[in-house]
Design a protein around this motif. Structure first.
Motif, short mmCIF file in Angstrom:
data_model
loop_
_atom_site.label_atom_id
_atom_site.label_comp_id
_atom_site.label_asym_id
_atom_site.label_seq_id
_atom_site.Cartn_x
_atom_site.Cartn_y
_atom_site.Cartn_z
N ASN A 78 0.68 -1.48 -0.05
CA ASN A 78 0.03 -0.23 0.05
C ASN A 78 0.78 1.51 -0.01
O ASN A 78 0.20 2.11 -0.13
CB ASN A 78 -0.88 0.15 1.20
CG ASN A 78 -2.01 -0.82 0.76
OD1 ASN A 78 -2.69 -1.00 -0.21
ND2 ASN A 78 -2.69 -1.50 1.93
N HIS A 81 -0.17 3.27 -2.94
CA HIS A 81 -1.30 3.81 -2.82
C HIS A 81 -1.28 5.15 -2.08
O HIS A 81 -1.79 6.04 -2.84
CB HIS A 81 -2.36 2.70 -2.02
CG HIS A 81 -3.55 3.26 -1.30
ND1 HIS A 81 -4.56 3.61 -2.16
CD2 HIS A 81 -3.71 3.53 -0.05
CE1 HIS A 81 -5.59 4.15 -1.44
NE2 HIS A 81 -4.99 4.23 -0.18
N TYR A 82 -0.51 5.09 -0.85
CA TYR A 82 -0.50 6.22 -0.43
C TYR A 82 0.44 7.43 -0.96
O TYR A 82 0.09 8.56 -1.12
CB TYR A 82 0.04 6.23 1.12
CG TYR A 82 -0.79 5.21 1.91
CD1 TYR A 82 -2.00 5.89 2.32
CD2 TYR A 82 -0.46 4.08 2.47
CE1 TYR A 82 -2.89 5.10 2.96
CE2 TYR A 82 -1.31 3.35 3.09
CZ TYR A 82 -2.71 3.84 3.24
OH TYR A 82 -3.44 3.22 4.39
N THR A 86 -0.98 11.06 -2.14
CA THR A 86 0.01 12.40 -1.86
C THR A 86 0.48 13.18 -2.83
O THR A 86 0.10 14.18 -3.13
CB THR A 86 0.95 11.93 -0.78
OG1 THR A 86 0.51 11.29 0.27
CG2 THR A 86 1.66 13.10 -0.34
N LYS A 134 -5.36 0.29 -3.72
CA LYS A 134 -5.24 -0.30 -2.42
C LYS A 134 -5.26 -1.78 -2.23
O LYS A 134 -6.24 -2.43 -3.10
CB LYS A 134 -6.44 0.32 -1.70
CG LYS A 134 -5.90 0.00 -0.08
CD LYS A 134 -6.87 0.80 0.84
CE LYS A 134 -6.58 0.39 2.16
NZ LYS A 134 -7.10 1.20 3.21
#
Length: 158
Positions: A78, A81-82, A86, A134
């Motif tokens: 993940n 994903h983050y 961002t 995710k």
């Protein structure tokens, strides 16, 4: 709380899109560093690379962001994903901020309107990839699929 799809079937495609954005930004940054080397860091000249106006500062930042996006796209967990969420937000905020200072001395990254548009498009694309890439346990994803396909109320009598 926001709901992010888990284990979306098109997750690999979204990671490829994020990787392509990162690759474009990295190539743009590297080429921009070569072209602007020797110029002042925050020069407001008319140097264009891959259809976008740039200076040495913007090129160096682009190299860093391109590397970060490629690392995020290559991770299976993940973290990507983050990182995409961002980076998408950063691109959107940067695009809007630089659009507000286009014709002023505060345009330190030497943005043009085309650079703003590309920044906003990349921001939207990275936000979209971040929403759908995710990863979670297969049991969690299966429970979500089952709840979407399960009827809310089965009266049975008509």
């Amino acid at each position: 709380m926001a709901h992010f799809p888990v284990n979306h079937p098109a997750r690999p495609l979204y990671r490829v899109f994020a990787g392509l954005v990162g690759l474009y930004i990295l190539v743009f940054g590297c080429w921009g560093v070569v072209v602007t080397w020797g110029e002042p860091l925050f020069d407001r000249g008319s140097i264009w690379v891959l259809g976008l106006r740039t200076n040495l500062a913007f090129s160096l930042v682009s190299v860093l962001f391109g590397i970060v996006l490629l690392v995020g796209a290559s991770r299976r967990g993940n973290l990507g994903h983050y990182m995409n969420l961002t980076a998408g937000a950063v691109f959107m905020v940067t695009g809007l901020a630089m659009m507000s200072v286009l014709q002023t001395e505060a345009n330190v990254l030497n943005f043009s309107m085309s650079t703003v548009v590309v920044s906003l498009l990349f921001g939207l694309l990275l936000l979209a990839t971040g929403l759908y890439d995710k990863i979670g346990p297969e049991e969690h994803a299966e429970a979500l699929r089952h709840s979407r396909n399960h009827p809310v109320a089965d009266t049975g009598s008509r």
